[in-house]
Write an enzyme that holds these catalytic residues in place. Structure first.
Site, PDB file in Angstrom:
ATOM      1  N   ARG A  45     -34.758  -1.714   5.418  1.00 47.38           N
ATOM      2  CA  ARG A  45     -34.538  -1.481   6.854  1.00 47.38           C
ATOM      3  C   ARG A  45     -35.801  -1.823   7.649  1.00 47.38           C
ATOM      4  O   ARG A  45     -35.736  -2.112   8.830  1.00 47.38           O
ATOM      5  CB  ARG A  45     -34.097  -0.018   7.108  1.00 47.38           C
ATOM      6  CG  ARG A  45     -33.942   0.333   8.572  1.00 47.38           C
ATOM      7  CD  ARG A  45     -32.958   1.489   8.799  1.00 47.38           C
ATOM      8  NE  ARG A  45     -33.271   2.656   7.999  1.00 47.38           N
ATOM      9  CZ  ARG A  45     -34.197   3.576   8.320  1.00 47.38           C
ATOM     10  NH1 ARG A  45     -34.903   3.464   9.421  1.00 47.38           N
ATOM     11  NH2 ARG A  45     -34.405   4.622   7.536  1.00 47.38           N
ATOM     12  N   TYR A  63     -22.465 -11.941  29.062  1.00 43.45           N
ATOM     13  CA  TYR A  63     -21.563 -11.643  27.944  1.00 43.45           C
ATOM     14  C   TYR A  63     -20.960 -10.228  28.118  1.00 43.45           C
ATOM     15  O   TYR A  63     -21.679  -9.286  28.452  1.00 43.45           O
ATOM     16  CB  TYR A  63     -22.316 -11.775  26.611  1.00 43.45           C
ATOM     17  CG  TYR A  63     -21.473 -11.334  25.452  1.00 43.45           C
ATOM     18  CD1 TYR A  63     -20.303 -12.014  25.127  1.00 43.45           C
ATOM     19  CD2 TYR A  63     -21.801 -10.200  24.708  1.00 43.45           C
ATOM     20  CE1 TYR A  63     -19.484 -11.592  24.094  1.00 43.45           C
ATOM     21  CE2 TYR A  63     -20.999  -9.781  23.669  1.00 43.45           C
ATOM     22  CZ  TYR A  63     -19.840 -10.475  23.377  1.00 43.45           C
ATOM     23  OH  TYR A  63     -19.029 -10.049  22.360  1.00 43.45           O
ATOM     24  N   ASP A  89     -31.072 -14.439  27.237  1.00 45.66           N
ATOM     25  CA  ASP A  89     -30.092 -14.664  26.174  1.00 45.66           C
ATOM     26  C   ASP A  89     -29.885 -16.178  26.097  1.00 45.66           C
ATOM     27  O   ASP A  89     -29.273 -16.782  26.970  1.00 45.66           O
ATOM     28  CB  ASP A  89     -28.780 -13.935  26.508  1.00 45.66           C
ATOM     29  CG  ASP A  89     -27.740 -14.076  25.400  1.00 45.66           C
ATOM     30  OD1 ASP A  89     -27.771 -15.093  24.677  1.00 45.66           O
ATOM     31  OD2 ASP A  89     -26.880 -13.194  25.273  1.00 45.66           O
ATOM     32  N   LYS A 128     -23.599 -17.535  16.688  1.00 47.21           N
ATOM     33  CA  LYS A 128     -23.109 -18.769  17.326  1.00 47.21           C
ATOM     34  C   LYS A 128     -23.788 -20.001  16.720  1.00 47.21           C
ATOM     35  O   LYS A 128     -23.681 -20.234  15.541  1.00 47.21           O
ATOM     36  CB  LYS A 128     -23.291 -18.672  18.838  1.00 47.21           C
ATOM     37  CG  LYS A 128     -22.906 -17.326  19.421  1.00 47.21           C
ATOM     38  CD  LYS A 128     -21.440 -17.006  19.239  1.00 47.21           C
ATOM     39  CE  LYS A 128     -21.129 -15.667  19.872  1.00 47.21           C
ATOM     40  NZ  LYS A 128     -19.994 -14.983  19.396  1.00 47.21           N
TER      41      LYS A 128
HETATM   42  C1  LIG Z   1     -24.006 -15.242  25.089  1.00 47.85           C
HETATM   43  C2  LIG Z   1     -23.716 -14.171  24.088  1.00 47.85           C
HETATM   44  N1  LIG Z   1     -24.636 -13.202  23.890  1.00 47.85           N
HETATM   45  C3  LIG Z   1     -24.428 -12.219  22.994  1.00 47.85           C
HETATM   46  C4  LIG Z   1     -23.265 -12.157  22.263  1.00 47.85           C
HETATM   47  C5  LIG Z   1     -23.064 -11.025  21.280  1.00 47.85           C
HETATM   48  O1  LIG Z   1     -23.283 -11.504  19.999  1.00 47.85           O
HETATM   49  P1  LIG Z   1     -22.665 -10.837  18.663  1.00 47.85           P
HETATM   50  O2  LIG Z   1     -21.197 -11.046  18.712  1.00 47.85           O
HETATM   51  O3  LIG Z   1     -23.361 -11.578  17.575  1.00 47.85           O
HETATM   52  O4  LIG Z   1     -23.014  -9.401  18.694  1.00 47.85           O
HETATM   53  C6  LIG Z   1     -22.292 -13.142  22.421  1.00 47.85           C
HETATM   54  C7  LIG Z   1     -21.049 -13.094  21.634  1.00 47.85           C
HETATM   55  O5  LIG Z   1     -20.064 -13.759  21.944  1.00 47.85           O
HETATM   56  C8  LIG Z   1     -22.526 -14.186  23.365  1.00 47.85           C
HETATM   57  O6  LIG Z   1     -21.620 -15.148  23.580  1.00 47.85           O
END
Ligand SMILES: Cc1ncc(COP(=O)(O)O)c(C=O)c1O
Length: 424
Positions: free
Chosen positions: A78, A131, A215, A240
């Site tokens: 961890r 998101y 992000d 992704k």
């Molecule tokens: C732009 C973006 N940020 C964060 C996330 C969250 O990621 P995770 O599904 O790996 O938790 C997503 C998921 O679709 C996303 O498209």
């Protein structure tokens, strides 16, 4: 040979990230000569003595600092694990960052970061659309913890951001500015350098400097490197493009050593760490990241050209189509090296027409997520952004006829043939 494993140059020649992905940070001598870094599938590590265990714990918990050149000892997965640490080192290379930490999902990277940097009474400023999970976290759980939030619509440009920042600073200390650029699903861009300047002004007036977190899931790290444009933190859903095979869930956060140490301390405490098998898959994925993103972006351009000429299509949100008269064009040229392969297009006939197209697709899969080797399509208003109230959706351009597509690495002519028959 063994001390070469962290070299980033050959003589004067600087090695590129795509070359470093094959071996950086891994010493085969420590693993029976195995060419690939093994998955250290273990929960804990054996200490040579109680004194060593004490020292390793003091370092892992931050009670004592490492001496120059000293490496933190392995304690418990961890906190640290060789496979995980090597994945972190390699993501940091792509992001041009001093340090990186990985987490169990993109959402755990975002939540751990926001929790580590905010306290009750603070205010977060964020771009919209963002998101859905991030929106729920900011406007749900964090508000319950008395961490307030002020949003701004990314398409309104820097004036919208300035207004939101000023409003937020009157409500409390602005702890984090959380930006998604390009936004999902409408691909609007936010000028990070301009944001940084405004944040610098606010920083003089409050106890803490707001942290600019980006992000970078949609374009990074191949087409955009936010840390080079004034951001303090670069966050990914590794699920992704970086993972890239739709077979894992993961997240990361890169930045300077001090900030990452602060966030890592919280990650290790609340247990949002990545597991070693996922880290091992990430190492596999990082080796092909550049060629996958290049191929999908080339394919996306062909798909965009097809859709652009299609009489059913009323709008395409793709940075590669920005023209000089659009203020976002300059941001694109300054901040991005490519347009990526995830974009939205609107068709005539609203939800019914969009559903008809989605239901008729044969090669392109009807699924949320993006950035995988296979093409995926979905309906943001009914799926990923269904939690956003309808009036708000209209305001941010998430209309009923909008379809989001993530172009994969299939032959672009096959994707076009599929779209053509579905839209006929
Ligand atoms: C732009 C973006 N940020 C964060 C996330 C969250 O990621 P995770 O599904 O790996 O938790 C997503 C998921 O679709 C996303 O498209």
């Amino acid at each position: 040979m063994s001390n070469n494993y962290k070299k980033t140059t050959i003589g004067e020649h600087k090695l590129q990230p795509e070359s470093l992905m094959m071996g950086y940070g891994y010493d085969p001598k420590l693993s029976e000569g195995s060419i690939k870094c093994p998955n250290f599938q273990t929960s804990t590590f054996v200490f040579e003595s109680a004194e060593q265990g004490k020292h390793f714990f003091d370092v892992a918990s931050g009670r004592i600092q490492l001496k120059e050149g000293e490496k933190a000892g392995l304690v418990y997965s961890r906190f640290n694990n060789p496979t995980i640490e090597i994945a972190e080192n390699r993501i940091a290379i792509w992001d041009n960052a001093e340090d990186c930490l990985v987490t169990g999902s993109g959402m755990s990277a975002i939540s751990t970061t926001l929790l580590a940097l905010s306290k009750p009474g603070d205010v977060i400023v964020y771009s919209e659309p963002i998101y859905g999970g991030t929106d729920t976290l900011i406007n749900g759980m964090l508000k319950q913890m008395n961490i307030q939030a002020v949003g701004f619509i990314s398409s309104e440009g820097i004036n919208g951001f300035e207004e939101a920042l000023n409003k937020a600073s009157k409500m409390g200390n602005v702890s984090v500015v959380m930006i998604e650029t390009p936004d999902n699903p409408t691909n609007n861009l936010v000028d990070l350098e301009q944001c940084k300047q405004l944040i610098d002004n606010i920083a003089e007036k409050q106890e803490i400097r707001p942290v600019l977190a980006v992000d970078n899931t949609m374009l990074g790290p191949i087409w955009q490197q936010p840390l080079d444009h004034g951001a303090d933190l670069c966050i990914y859903s590794l699920t992704k493009y970086v993972g890239g095979h739709s077979d894992l869930i993961g997240g990361s956060c890169s930045g300077n050593k001090a900030l990452i140490a602060k966030i890592r301390k919280i990650r290790n405490c609340i247990g949002t760490t990545m597991d070693s098998h996922t880290a091992w898959l990430i190492l596999r994925s990082l080796e092909t990241l550049k060629i996958r993103m290049q191929a999908s972006t080339t394919g996306a351009k062909e798909v965009v050209d097809f859709l652009n000429a299609h009489e059913q299509v009323t709008r395409i949100d793709y940075p590669g189509l920005l023209t000089k008269d659009n203020p976002q064009y300059q941001v694109y040229k300054k901040q991005c090296k490519g347009a990526g392969s995830t974009f939205s297009f609107e068709i005539k006939g609203g939800e019914a027409a969009a559903f008809k197209v989605l239901n008729k697709l044969k090669l392109v899969k009807l699924a949320v997520s993006l950035g995988g080797t296979e093409s995926l399509a979905q309906h943001p208003a009914a799926m990923t952004h269904s939690g956003v109230p309808k009036e708000r959706r209209q305001l941010i351009g998430v209309t009923d006829g909008l379809i989001r597509i993530s172009v994969g690495i299939e032959d672009p002519a096959d994707i076009i043939a599929d779209l053509a028959q579905a839209m006929n």
